[in-house]
Design an enzyme around this catalytic site. Structure first.
Site, PDB file in Angstrom:
ATOM      1  N   ASP A  81       0.906  -1.087  -0.093  1.00 15.27           N
ATOM      2  CA  ASP A  81       0.104  -0.104   0.259  1.00 15.27           C
ATOM      3  C   ASP A  81       1.033   1.333  -0.012  1.00 15.27           C
ATOM      4  O   ASP A  81       1.848   1.413   0.787  1.00 15.27           O
ATOM      5  CB  ASP A  81      -0.894  -0.019   1.349  1.00 15.27           C
ATOM      6  CG  ASP A  81      -1.932   0.954   1.375  1.00 15.27           C
ATOM      7  OD1 ASP A  81      -2.366   1.540  -0.093  1.00 15.27           O
ATOM      8  OD2 ASP A  81      -2.434   1.370   2.209  1.00 15.27           O
ATOM      9  N   GLY A 208      -9.135   5.874   1.662  1.00  9.80           N
ATOM     10  CA  GLY A 208      -9.707   6.753   2.769  1.00  9.80           C
ATOM     11  C   GLY A 208     -11.098   6.634   3.009  1.00  9.80           C
ATOM     12  O   GLY A 208     -12.130   7.524   3.109  1.00  9.80           O
ATOM     13  N   SER A 210     -12.974   4.521   5.114  1.00  6.14           N
ATOM     14  CA  SER A 210     -13.650   4.044   6.379  1.00  6.14           C
ATOM     15  C   SER A 210     -14.526   4.840   6.624  1.00  6.14           C
ATOM     16  O   SER A 210     -14.726   5.959   6.551  1.00  6.14           O
ATOM     17  CB  SER A 210     -12.460   4.090   7.418  1.00  6.14           C
ATOM     18  OG  SER A 210     -11.803   3.082   7.539  1.00  6.14           O
ATOM     19  N   THR A 251      -9.571   0.119   3.557  1.00  2.00           N
ATOM     20  CA  THR A 251     -10.015   0.258   5.063  1.00  2.00           C
ATOM     21  C   THR A 251      -8.751  -0.042   6.259  1.00  2.00           C
ATOM     22  O   THR A 251      -8.381  -1.107   5.992  1.00  2.00           O
ATOM     23  CB  THR A 251     -11.420  -0.690   5.602  1.00  2.00           C
ATOM     24  OG1 THR A 251     -12.302  -0.565   4.644  1.00  2.00           O
ATOM     25  CG2 THR A 251     -11.731  -0.478   6.941  1.00  2.00           C
ATOM     26  N   ASP A 252      -8.445   1.033   6.875  1.00  2.00           N
ATOM     27  CA  ASP A 252      -7.305   0.976   7.805  1.00  2.00           C
ATOM     28  C   ASP A 252      -8.030   1.610   9.101  1.00  2.00           C
ATOM     29  O   ASP A 252      -8.111   0.768  10.248  1.00  2.00           O
ATOM     30  CB  ASP A 252      -6.382   1.338   7.469  1.00  2.00           C
ATOM     31  CG  ASP A 252      -5.227   1.319   8.074  1.00  2.00           C
ATOM     32  OD1 ASP A 252      -5.410   0.480   9.373  1.00  2.00           O
ATOM     33  OD2 ASP A 252      -3.880   1.517   8.295  1.00  2.00           O
ATOM     34  N   THR A 253      -8.502   2.593   8.953  1.00  2.00           N
ATOM     35  CA  THR A 253      -8.824   3.453  10.182  1.00  2.00           C
ATOM     36  C   THR A 253      -9.927   2.602  11.089  1.00  2.00           C
ATOM     37  O   THR A 253     -10.083   2.678  12.243  1.00  2.00           O
ATOM     38  CB  THR A 253      -9.284   4.931   9.837  1.00  2.00           C
ATOM     39  OG1 THR A 253      -8.320   5.470   9.327  1.00  2.00           O
ATOM     40  CG2 THR A 253      -9.975   5.495  11.014  1.00  2.00           C
TER      41      THR A 253
HETATM   42  P1  13P Z   1      -8.833   4.848   5.968  1.00  2.00           P
HETATM   43  O1  13P Z   1      -8.159   5.664   6.864  1.00  2.00           O
HETATM   44  O2  13P Z   1     -10.082   5.507   5.796  1.00  2.00           O
HETATM   45  O3  13P Z   1      -9.224   3.503   6.744  1.00  2.00           O
HETATM   46  O4  13P Z   1      -8.146   4.483   4.717  1.00  2.00           O
HETATM   47  C1  13P Z   1      -7.269   3.570   4.520  1.00  2.00           C
HETATM   48  C2  13P Z   1      -6.679   3.606   3.311  1.00  2.00           C
HETATM   49  O5  13P Z   1      -6.926   4.475   2.348  1.00  2.00           O
HETATM   50  C3  13P Z   1      -5.366   2.538   3.087  1.00  2.00           C
HETATM   51  O6  13P Z   1      -4.644   2.847   1.988  1.00  2.00           O
HETATM   52  O1  G3H Z   2      -2.992   4.886   3.918  1.00  2.00           O
HETATM   53  C1  G3H Z   2      -2.833   5.005   5.112  1.00  2.00           C
HETATM   54  C2  G3H Z   2      -2.962   3.645   5.889  1.00  2.00           C
HETATM   55  O2  G3H Z   2      -3.945   3.785   6.651  1.00  2.00           O
HETATM   56  C3  G3H Z   2      -1.713   3.228   6.346  1.00  2.00           C
HETATM   57  O3  G3H Z   2      -1.306   3.983   7.171  1.00  2.00           O
HETATM   58  O4  G3H Z   2       1.184   4.467   6.963  1.00  2.00           O
HETATM   59  O5  G3H Z   2       0.095   4.715   9.160  1.00  2.00           O
HETATM   60  O6  G3H Z   2       0.487   2.499   8.134  1.00  2.00           O
HETATM   61  P1  G3H Z   2       0.140   3.878   7.905  1.00  2.00           P
HETATM   62 ZN    ZN Z   3      -4.628   4.836   1.250  1.00  2.54          ZN
END
Ligand code: 13P
Ligand code: G3H
Ligand code: ZN
Length: 304
Positions: A81, A208, A210, A251-253
């Site tokens: 990513d 982005g 989430s 999705t990460d957040t």
């Molecule tokens: P969120 O911060 O909205 O989860 O997005 C994650 C993301 O785009 C990771 O590449």
């Molecule tokens: O796109 C961002 C992701 O949420 C990854 O975040 O660079 O803090 O691991 P990070």
């Molecule tokens: Zn991203």
């Protein structure tokens, strides 16, 4: 072993659903999202950012993902990513990731094309697919400080994909990373997805994305988290984005929030218990629950 990201996304693109991309940073997060995908029979893309790699090590994350892919029958891909460092991108290609992202979106158009082309050449030689980004998908700070979003220009997107040969395109329509996405109402340019979809053949990616669920935020706050003014992408907007042509959703957040709330709760509920398994076990379950909700929302349930 891993299923090529391209195979997973092209099937989804043809059948009008979106595939979950979940960021992983440790074993519990990986197990939580994989369990969700197995239970709901969904394909899944496991993603490691450069930050995750810095924290856990690329080999460790690769090994964890490999075990998951070898153990379960669902399609599982491993993706880099927001690759910005060419050495990390090369290492991921060498190690056997299913796809890499080159994020040169901060560069001006011609430089973005040049960097992306270079990565496409390297990756395609090893039959690995490439995600690239055009436009600005900011972080919370970008929104707060400059409040400028550079939306993806559809005509430029067509030229970008043709000239770079990238396999998937991340588009900027007003989302941003993190928990502070909007002030008030979510303002997304779904019309841009629609226009790009008509001009570009490759699967489109929403970063982005989430939802920052209120229930999880409240739970985290209850156990001491300081979160004010957080706001995510409403489920209705995710559904619309899929309808307009988004095929991969990152999705990460939401995973971080769920993990955080569960850890806070476990620590406070059992002050005399210092067994990490009793702290991280509930976090893994919370991750699974969120991942199941996302999979259901994206309509990738039953598509494995
Ligand atoms: P969120 O911060 O909205 O989860 O997005 C994650 C993301 O785009 C990771 O590449
Ligand atoms: O796109 C961002 C992701 O949420 C990854 O975040 O660079 O803090 O691991 P990070
Ligand atoms: Zn991203």
């Amino acid at each position: 072993m891993f299923t090529p990201t391209k195979t997973i996304l092209e099937k989804a693109h043809k059948n009008h659903y979106a595939v979950p991309h979940f960021n992983i940073n440790n074993m519990e997060i990986l197990q939580g999202v994989v369990q969700a995908a197995v239970k709901l029979k969904s394909p899944i893309i496991l993603a490691t950012s450069e930050g995750a790699i810095g924290y856990a090590g690329m080999e460790y994350l690769y090994a964890l993902a490999k075990v998951a892919a070898e153990t379960h029958k669902i399609p599982i891909a491993l993706h880099l990513d927001h690759g910005k460092d060419l050495n990390i991108i090369k290492k991921a290609i060498q190690l056997g990731y299913s796809s890499v992202m080159i994020d040169a979106s901060h560069e001006e158009f011609e430089k973005n094309i040049a960097f992306t082309r270079k990565v496409v050449q390297l990756a395609h030689r090893q039959r690995i697919s490439v995600e690239a980004e055009l436009g600005t998908i900011g972080g919370a700070e970008d929104l707060v400080e400059s409040r400028k979003i550079l939306y993806t220009n559809p005509t430029k997107a067509k030229e970008f994909v043709n000239r770079t040969g990238c396999d998937f395109l991340a588009v900027a329509i007003g989302t941003s990373h993190g928990a502070y996405k909007f002030r008030g109402k979510a303002d997304l340019r779904q019309d841009i997805v629609e226009q790009i979809r008509k001009l570009v053949k490759v699967p489109l990616v929403l970063h982005g994305a989430s939802g920052v669920p209120e229930k999880i935020v409240k739970e985290a706050q209850k156990y001491g988290a300081k979160l004010t003014g957080v706001y995510g992408v409403p489920d209705s907007q995710i559904k619309l984005a899929i309808q307009k042509g988004i095929t991969k959703i990152n999705t990460d957040t939401d995973l971080r929030l769920a993990f955080d709330a569960a850890v806070r709760k476990a620590v406070q509920a059992r002050p005399a218990d210092f067994d990490p398994r009793h702290i991280l076990g509930p976090a893994r379950e919370a991750i699974q629950k969120v991942a199941e909700q996302r999979i259901t929302l994206f309509d990738s349930k039953g598509k494995a």
